[in-house]
Design a protein around this motif. Structure first.
Motif, mmCIF file in Angstrom:
data_model
loop_
_atom_site.group_PDB
_atom_site.id
_atom_site.type_symbol
_atom_site.label_atom_id
_atom_site.label_comp_id
_atom_site.label_asym_id
_atom_site.label_seq_id
_atom_site.Cartn_x
_atom_site.Cartn_y
_atom_site.Cartn_z
ATOM 1 N N LEU A 33 -19.185 17.966 20.432
ATOM 2 C CA LEU A 33 -18.585 18.892 19.599
ATOM 3 C C LEU A 33 -19.988 19.032 18.414
ATOM 4 C CD1 LEU A 33 -14.846 18.433 19.112
ATOM 5 C CD2 LEU A 33 -16.103 19.923 20.672
ATOM 6 N N LYS A 37 -17.314 23.020 17.089
ATOM 7 C CA LYS A 37 -17.601 23.770 18.403
ATOM 8 C C LYS A 37 -18.261 22.927 19.414
ATOM 9 C CE LYS A 37 -18.369 27.865 15.605
ATOM 10 N NZ LYS A 37 -19.374 29.252 15.378
ATOM 11 N N ILE A 38 -17.786 23.323 20.754
ATOM 12 C CA ILE A 38 -18.061 22.813 21.998
ATOM 13 C C ILE A 38 -19.572 23.163 22.428
ATOM 14 C CG2 ILE A 38 -17.735 22.551 24.421
ATOM 15 C CD1 ILE A 38 -14.887 23.296 23.958
ATOM 16 N N SER A 57 -16.623 13.992 21.335
ATOM 17 C CA SER A 57 -15.287 14.016 21.196
ATOM 18 C C SER A 57 -14.769 13.140 21.994
ATOM 19 C CB SER A 57 -14.776 15.490 21.227
ATOM 20 O OG SER A 57 -13.408 15.428 21.317
ATOM 21 N N THR A 100 -10.203 20.069 27.205
ATOM 22 C CA THR A 100 -9.868 21.300 26.050
ATOM 23 C C THR A 100 -8.594 21.991 26.446
ATOM 24 O OG1 THR A 100 -11.005 22.792 27.706
ATOM 25 C CG2 THR A 100 -12.518 21.772 25.956
#
Length: 266
Positions: A33, A37-38, A57, A100
């Motif tokens: 991340l 944000k990915i 993450s 996710t």
């Protein structure tokens, strides 16, 4: 001062490199991340991140895993309480979706496997659970995979290890199996007796057509009864006379056979 500056710069650069360098094993994938944000998956092997900006993450293991599933006192379709133990073999084929879309994909797989096992047991008869486990295993695998495929998880196989029955039901089934074996034994015995009766009827017709053969049979039976015991056998005079005539007939036949053999020899 310049040397101290170079030393501090070297330390900072070294620390930056150490913080930037990450590594995953061949069977692992890391989710990176950047500012929340990915950024994507990294690995296997070495990869770089931006310190204090990027974050690893989670690291996902893509090897095949097992999860045990146990149900207690679950009623089958024919209202029989059973305890069923099964094992689910699964793996993560899409780490990004597994991370996710699920907070805890391992626990989710376990819960889905448990509820599916209860559903299948409740919709199956006891005889099917005991005799057709392979079909039940395939049905469980297909149902669980349908639910977990959207999570990026693939179910490789499901195997039922044990089906435990109540003690009173085990006793009843044992008595039923024993009764079935006794019934089969009696049927076999009756069939053998019927075959013996047919053979005896055929022998009776033969002896009826040849009384001498019947008398010779009687003599043979008396001899078999007396040859090893040395006992005295009492019989009616008429039977003894019949045996004597049969013995004389047998001796005459043997003498005639012997004479014929000698004549042929000359």
């Amino acid at each position: 001062m310049r040397q101290i500056g170079f030393l501090v710069a070297g330390i900072v650069i070294g620390a930056f490199i150490l913080l930037s360098l990450k590594m995953c094993n061949s069977w692992q994938r890391a989710l990176v991340l950047r500012a929340g944000k990915i950024q994507g998956l990294r690995g296997p092997g070495l990869f770089l991140i931006i310190p204090f900006v990027d974050q690893v993450s989670e690291v996902v293991d893509q090897r095949i895993r097992t999860v045990p599933v146990h149900t207690r006192q679950t009623l089958t379709r024919d209202t029989t309480p059973v305890d069923v133990d099964a094992v689910v073999f699964w793996m993560v084929h899409d780490p990004l979706r597994a991370i996710t879309e699920l907070d805890d994909y391992e626990g989710s797989v376990s819960m889905v496997a448990l509820t599916t096992l209860r559903e299948v047991v409740s919709s199956s008869d006891l005889a099917v659970l005991l005799e057709d486990r392979r079909r039940i295993d395939d049905e469980l695998r297909d149902l669980i995979e349908v639910k977990t495929r959207e999570w990026g998880v693939t179910v490789q196989a499901v195997e039922i290890r044990d089906v435990q029955l109540p003690d009173n039901l085990q006793d009843a089934m044992s008595r039923q199996a024993q009764a079935e074996r006794e019934r089969a034994a009696r049927v076999t015995l009756a069939s053998a007796e019927r075959q013996v009766a047919v053979e005896l009827a055929a022998a009776a017709k033969t002896y009826e057509a040849s009384p001498i053969a019947l008398q010779i049979l009687q003599i043979n039976r008396v001899f078999e009864m007396n040859k090893n015991r040395g006992t005295t056998i009492l019989m009616p005079t008429t039977m003894a006379d019949a045996m004597g005539n049969a013995t004389a007939f047998a001796a005459a036949v043997q003498a005639a056979t012997q004479t014929g053999s000698d004549t042929l020899a000359e």
